[in-house]
Design a protein around this motif. Structure first.
Motif, PDB file in Angstrom:
ATOM      1  N   GLY A   9       1.889   0.894  -3.356  1.00 56.25           N
ATOM      2  CA  GLY A   9       1.815   1.344  -1.962  1.00 56.25           C
ATOM      3  C   GLY A   9       3.126   1.126  -1.225  1.00 56.25           C
ATOM      4  O   GLY A   9       3.554   1.966  -0.433  1.00 56.25           O
ATOM      5  N   ALA A  10       3.792  -0.005  -1.470  1.00 53.85           N
ATOM      6  CA  ALA A  10       5.087  -0.278  -0.846  1.00 53.85           C
ATOM      7  C   ALA A  10       6.148   0.686  -1.361  1.00 53.85           C
ATOM      8  O   ALA A  10       7.001   1.151  -0.611  1.00 53.85           O
ATOM      9  CB  ALA A  10       5.508  -1.722  -1.113  1.00 53.85           C
ATOM     10  N   SER A  37       3.027  -1.326 -15.378  1.00 55.51           N
ATOM     11  CA  SER A  37       2.173  -1.563 -14.219  1.00 55.51           C
ATOM     12  C   SER A  37       1.150  -2.625 -14.569  1.00 55.51           C
ATOM     13  O   SER A  37       0.773  -2.784 -15.727  1.00 55.51           O
ATOM     14  CB  SER A  37       1.470  -0.272 -13.785  1.00 55.51           C
ATOM     15  OG  SER A  37       0.578   0.174 -14.775  1.00 55.51           O
ATOM     16  N   ARG A  38       0.753  -3.393 -13.551  1.00 54.62           N
ATOM     17  CA  ARG A  38      -0.271  -4.410 -13.743  1.00 54.62           C
ATOM     18  C   ARG A  38      -1.071  -4.539 -12.459  1.00 54.62           C
ATOM     19  O   ARG A  38      -0.561  -4.316 -11.365  1.00 54.62           O
ATOM     20  CB  ARG A  38       0.329  -5.750 -14.151  1.00 54.62           C
ATOM     21  CG  ARG A  38       1.241  -6.358 -13.122  1.00 54.62           C
ATOM     22  CD  ARG A  38       1.733  -7.738 -13.542  1.00 54.62           C
ATOM     23  NE  ARG A  38       2.863  -8.213 -12.789  1.00 54.62           N
ATOM     24  CZ  ARG A  38       2.929  -8.384 -11.480  1.00 54.62           C
ATOM     25  NH1 ARG A  38       1.916  -8.077 -10.733  1.00 54.62           N
ATOM     26  NH2 ARG A  38       4.012  -8.840 -10.896  1.00 54.62           N
ATOM     27  N   ARG A  39      -2.328  -4.856 -12.606  1.00 56.78           N
ATOM     28  CA  ARG A  39      -3.208  -5.044 -11.460  1.00 56.78           C
ATOM     29  C   ARG A  39      -2.857  -6.367 -10.799  1.00 56.78           C
ATOM     30  O   ARG A  39      -2.676  -7.378 -11.463  1.00 56.78           O
ATOM     31  CB  ARG A  39      -4.665  -5.026 -11.920  1.00 56.78           C
ATOM     32  CG  ARG A  39      -5.625  -5.335 -10.869  1.00 56.78           C
ATOM     33  CD  ARG A  39      -6.391  -4.276 -10.174  1.00 56.78           C
ATOM     34  NE  ARG A  39      -6.560  -2.947 -10.671  1.00 56.78           N
ATOM     35  CZ  ARG A  39      -6.543  -1.909  -9.845  1.00 56.78           C
ATOM     36  NH1 ARG A  39      -6.288  -2.067  -8.571  1.00 56.78           N
ATOM     37  NH2 ARG A  39      -6.771  -0.713 -10.289  1.00 56.78           N
ATOM     38  N   ASP A  40      -2.685  -6.347  -9.476  1.00 58.28           N
ATOM     39  CA  ASP A  40      -2.376  -7.537  -8.694  1.00 58.28           C
ATOM     40  C   ASP A  40      -3.355  -7.556  -7.523  1.00 58.28           C
ATOM     41  O   ASP A  40      -3.061  -7.030  -6.455  1.00 58.28           O
ATOM     42  CB  ASP A  40      -0.925  -7.484  -8.221  1.00 58.28           C
ATOM     43  CG  ASP A  40      -0.473  -8.764  -7.540  1.00 58.28           C
ATOM     44  OD1 ASP A  40      -1.187  -9.776  -7.643  1.00 58.28           O
ATOM     45  OD2 ASP A  40       0.589  -8.749  -6.899  1.00 58.28           O
ATOM     46  N   GLY A  41      -4.533  -8.119  -7.751  1.00 57.62           N
ATOM     47  CA  GLY A  41      -5.588  -8.078  -6.738  1.00 57.62           C
ATOM     48  C   GLY A  41      -6.092  -6.653  -6.585  1.00 57.62           C
ATOM     49  O   GLY A  41      -6.504  -6.028  -7.552  1.00 57.62           O
ATOM     50  N   SER A  43      -4.099  -4.242  -5.538  1.00 59.70           N
ATOM     51  CA  SER A  43      -2.925  -3.377  -5.682  1.00 59.70           C
ATOM     52  C   SER A  43      -2.521  -3.240  -7.142  1.00 59.70           C
ATOM     53  O   SER A  43      -2.966  -3.996  -7.996  1.00 59.70           O
ATOM     54  CB  SER A  43      -1.737  -3.957  -4.908  1.00 59.70           C
ATOM     55  OG  SER A  43      -2.025  -4.072  -3.547  1.00 59.70           O
ATOM     56  N   ILE A  44      -1.642  -2.304  -7.382  1.00 59.99           N
ATOM     57  CA  ILE A  44      -1.017  -2.159  -8.691  1.00 59.99           C
ATOM     58  C   ILE A  44       0.464  -2.433  -8.504  1.00 59.99           C
ATOM     59  O   ILE A  44       1.118  -1.814  -7.661  1.00 59.99           O
ATOM     60  CB  ILE A  44      -1.234  -0.749  -9.272  1.00 59.99           C
ATOM     61  CG1 ILE A  44      -2.730  -0.528  -9.512  1.00 59.99           C
ATOM     62  CG2 ILE A  44      -0.435  -0.564 -10.550  1.00 59.99           C
ATOM     63  CD1 ILE A  44      -3.072   0.859  -9.985  1.00 59.99           C
TER      64      ILE A  44
END
Length: 55
Positions: A9-10, A37-41, A43-44
């Motif tokens: 998103g950023a 890419s990795r899932r962070d909560g 977010s990706i």
């Protein structure tokens, strides 16, 4: 973007690209092995693969 990555998103906000268009290009970059890419909560997080980009 550093080795720890950046939320998709950023990255979307920074580039000013539409989310579907950005997702399309990020998926191709990941398939080519240039980014990861990795899932962070909820977010990706997107990060570059340092072995492909030395330095």
């Amino acid at each position: 973007m550093g080795p720890e990555g950046m939320a998709a998103g950023a990255l979307d906000e920074k580039l000013g690209a539409a989310s579907p268009k950005l997702s399309f290009h990020l998926s191709h970059l990941e398939q080519a092995g240039l980014i990861a890419s990795r899932r962070d909560g909820r977010s990706i997080a997107i990060s570059y693969r340092s072995r492909r980009f030395p330095g």
